[in-house]
Enzyme design. Sequence first.
Site, PDB file in Angstrom:
ATOM      1  N   SER A 237       0.912  -1.278   0.096  1.00  0.00           N
ATOM      2  CA  SER A 237       0.040   0.139   0.017  1.00  0.00           C
ATOM      3  C   SER A 237       0.923   1.411   0.109  1.00  0.00           C
ATOM      4  O   SER A 237       2.144   1.191   0.485  1.00  0.00           O
ATOM      5  CB  SER A 237      -0.901   0.063   1.252  1.00  0.00           C
ATOM      6  OG  SER A 237      -1.925   1.029   1.064  1.00  0.00           O
ATOM      7  N   HIS A 262       0.501  -0.855   7.662  1.00  0.00           N
ATOM      8  CA  HIS A 262       0.152  -2.046   6.468  1.00  0.00           C
ATOM      9  C   HIS A 262       1.339  -3.190   6.649  1.00  0.00           C
ATOM     10  O   HIS A 262       1.186  -4.331   6.730  1.00  0.00           O
ATOM     11  CB  HIS A 262      -0.329  -1.471   5.202  1.00  0.00           C
ATOM     12  CG  HIS A 262      -1.626  -1.178   5.366  1.00  0.00           C
ATOM     13  ND1 HIS A 262      -2.601  -1.899   5.410  1.00  0.00           N
ATOM     14  CD2 HIS A 262      -2.168   0.151   4.757  1.00  0.00           C
ATOM     15  CE1 HIS A 262      -4.133  -1.446   5.121  1.00  0.00           C
ATOM     16  NE2 HIS A 262      -3.467   0.044   4.850  1.00  0.00           N
ATOM     17  N   GLU A 326      -1.563   5.173  -5.026  1.00  0.00           N
ATOM     18  CA  GLU A 326      -2.646   4.215  -5.050  1.00  0.00           C
ATOM     19  C   GLU A 326      -3.669   5.478  -4.255  1.00  0.00           C
ATOM     20  O   GLU A 326      -4.946   5.354  -4.598  1.00  0.00           O
ATOM     21  CB  GLU A 326      -2.241   2.995  -4.158  1.00  0.00           C
ATOM     22  CG  GLU A 326      -3.250   2.274  -3.625  1.00  0.00           C
ATOM     23  CD  GLU A 326      -3.265   1.358  -2.261  1.00  0.00           C
ATOM     24  OE1 GLU A 326      -4.092   0.424  -2.379  1.00  0.00           O
ATOM     25  OE2 GLU A 326      -2.002   1.627  -1.925  1.00  0.00           O
ATOM     26  N   HIS A 327      -3.336   5.959  -3.170  1.00  0.00           N
ATOM     27  CA  HIS A 327      -4.218   6.917  -2.579  1.00  0.00           C
ATOM     28  C   HIS A 327      -3.506   8.293  -2.611  1.00  0.00           C
ATOM     29  O   HIS A 327      -2.262   8.437  -2.510  1.00  0.00           O
ATOM     30  CB  HIS A 327      -4.244   6.623  -0.920  1.00  0.00           C
ATOM     31  CG  HIS A 327      -4.505   4.973  -0.742  1.00  0.00           C
ATOM     32  ND1 HIS A 327      -3.643   4.042  -0.254  1.00  0.00           N
ATOM     33  CD2 HIS A 327      -5.915   4.444  -0.591  1.00  0.00           C
ATOM     34  CE1 HIS A 327      -4.390   3.036  -0.132  1.00  0.00           C
ATOM     35  NE2 HIS A 327      -5.776   3.169  -0.269  1.00  0.00           N
ATOM     36  N   ASP A 360     -11.016   2.875   3.515  1.00  0.00           N
ATOM     37  CA  ASP A 360     -10.390   1.865   3.589  1.00  0.00           C
ATOM     38  C   ASP A 360     -11.582   0.983   4.085  1.00  0.00           C
ATOM     39  O   ASP A 360     -11.605  -0.449   3.720  1.00  0.00           O
ATOM     40  CB  ASP A 360      -9.132   1.576   4.486  1.00  0.00           C
ATOM     41  CG  ASP A 360      -7.905   1.861   3.991  1.00  0.00           C
ATOM     42  OD1 ASP A 360      -7.811   1.986   2.723  1.00  0.00           O
ATOM     43  OD2 ASP A 360      -6.938   2.242   4.862  1.00  0.00           O
ATOM     44  N   HIS A 419     -15.225 -10.484 -48.279  1.00  0.00           N
ATOM     45  CA  HIS A 419     -15.786  -9.639 -47.363  1.00  0.00           C
ATOM     46  C   HIS A 419     -16.810  -8.754 -48.291  1.00  0.00           C
ATOM     47  O   HIS A 419     -17.984  -8.517 -47.873  1.00  0.00           O
ATOM     48  CB  HIS A 419     -14.765  -8.622 -46.649  1.00  0.00           C
ATOM     49  CG  HIS A 419     -14.143  -9.354 -45.479  1.00  0.00           C
ATOM     50  ND1 HIS A 419     -13.440 -10.525 -45.525  1.00  0.00           N
ATOM     51  CD2 HIS A 419     -14.332  -8.849 -44.070  1.00  0.00           C
ATOM     52  CE1 HIS A 419     -13.134 -10.838 -44.050  1.00  0.00           C
ATOM     53  NE2 HIS A 419     -13.801  -9.767 -43.296  1.00  0.00           N
TER      54      HIS A 419
END
Length: 433
Positions: A237, A262, A326-327, A360, A419
């Site tokens: 984290s 963490h 991430e944050h 969280d 085609h």
Amino acid sequence: MVMMLFKKLSDVSEAEMQKLLSRGSGLEDVAKTVSTVLSDVRTKGDSALREYTAKFDKVELANFGVSEEEFQQALSGISPELLDHLKSAAANIRAFHEAQLPKATWFMELKPGIVLGQKATPLESVGAYAPGGRASYPSTVLMTVIPARVAGVEQVIVCTPPRPDGSVHPLTLAAAKVAGADKVFKLGGVQAIGSMAYGTETVPKVDKIVGPGNVFVTAAKMQIRDVAEIDFPAGPSEVLIIADESADAVMVASDILAQSEHDPNSVSILVTGSDTLAEAVKREVLVQAEQAARSSIIKSSLENAAILIADSLEQCIGFSNKFAPEHLEIMVADPDFVLDRIKNAGSIFIGNYSPVPVGDYASGTNHVLPTSGYARVYSGLNINHFIKYSSIQRISKSGLESLKETVIALAEEEGLQAHADAIRTRFGYKPSK
């Protein structure tokens, strides 16, 4: 002694900058070990799961699946108040993800006779990984299972590491019940990812695997993408805080510590244009680190931390976009100025009263987020991770006629005569003549 980088941003060396930006790397260092475990799980199934669970989790299990009796014991052992809190968080998570639901099917008439549309279909099966080890993470069960259920996924299973006595933390099991998981398996690490990717005698193969984990779990997810889809790499984290002199140093420091507890590999960075705030936060971090319950983990993690002093708010924003956290916490007098200029962030927290921990657990946004700079290209976990989209076209003869010459010309230019003929046959052409 806690050693974290404390410097003017303009004075950060190339080596120091590279270390900051390459955090969470190291997948190549564990690739061989991960590959061996995955290969064994693929070929040996449950026997490999037993072997590696005994080796890595130090527990021998006869059965990996959590029984209904174990679920009931877990629920009976949780206080009503704690269960209510779990349900409250789940309700917020469910509401936020329900708001993201797309239309099941929609259509538009592009031109007369040409109707286009899109059909949204949930995946059939998903495996959610909830880390264990240093702590249990029932919140991750909520964050992974609830969106899958809201999306309409038929089968949702959970893998989480067993405790030394072979059990799963009661709150983790309660979260699985509240979220609506079909089954929970006492499996952690690489072997858990392998079991869900390949399937074993006990664990069903799934279409997609979601959830965070350590470097081994992340490496395993990256290696099984040829047989199962994944959400994104989600490793240790991290938080980046942009703050100015209006921010409270105690709050900023507490947010740094919240991230640091963490994992020893977690990364916490403050970037600010205020020398005064930088010094105050540094002092406060050192004081709080000594008093913290998880002091040893925090002190190890703070080796990866940094307090960087920028020349301007624009420089703070530029560094943040390069770091792609991430944050991202924005604690400045004019947060909208910063928000409008943010390009890369997993989840954004605005103001002094929006700390990362609220996301969280209970605000409702998802805490499963891309790390290690992957926020440059990945979104955090959301409804769209559990849904696939099919394009639809319904075209009449007159509608096709309006497109006929364009299709034929482009097909023949590409040398794809069949085609072009597939169009002509609908207007009387007989290719067999």
